[in-house]
Design an enzyme around this catalytic site. Sequence first.
Site: not given
Length: 183
Positions: A113-114
């Site tokens: 998750c970026l």
Amino acid sequence: MITLSKKLKQQSQAKKDAAEAEVPRRVSVRDKLLVKEVQEMEENLPKTCRAQFDDINKIHKFSLIICPDEGFWQGGKFKFHIDVPEDYNIVPPQVICCTKIWHPNITENGEVCLSLLRQNSYDSMGWAPTRHLKDVVWGLNSLFSDLLNFDDPLNVEAAEHYARDREAFKAKVRDYISQHAKR
């Protein structure tokens, strides 16, 4: 029985096949961009990162090794596989964490998750054609320090574990490092 005309036809076809094999294939836009971006990325790698190319003819597929020198994951060695799709730079690279990790922004299956890896992002921090591979590298490296986000986790269980008992969270991270991420 082989006739002269058949033999000439076969030779002609063989020459045509050889000529076609010698014609270089057209280089994709992605590969043209990557030649410059990979060089720029390697020149600007954080001291905790190392890029690894298994096949120098496929610069669109490589690994990034991150060895954090501070924080919860200090002393670990984490490998990320980065695959740059044909539609790059319109589409972001695909990233998977190959090392099992206990982290609020990385699942145990390796999903990351970026924001900058998202095609569409609510916070306007998502992917844009103006971004480069070095941005991805710095973003992944920052997941172990200043981009660490317990408030918007992908791995909810890890974030809840941290909120409940920070010492137990830290112990579990150390356990994962000793089992899966030794240097």
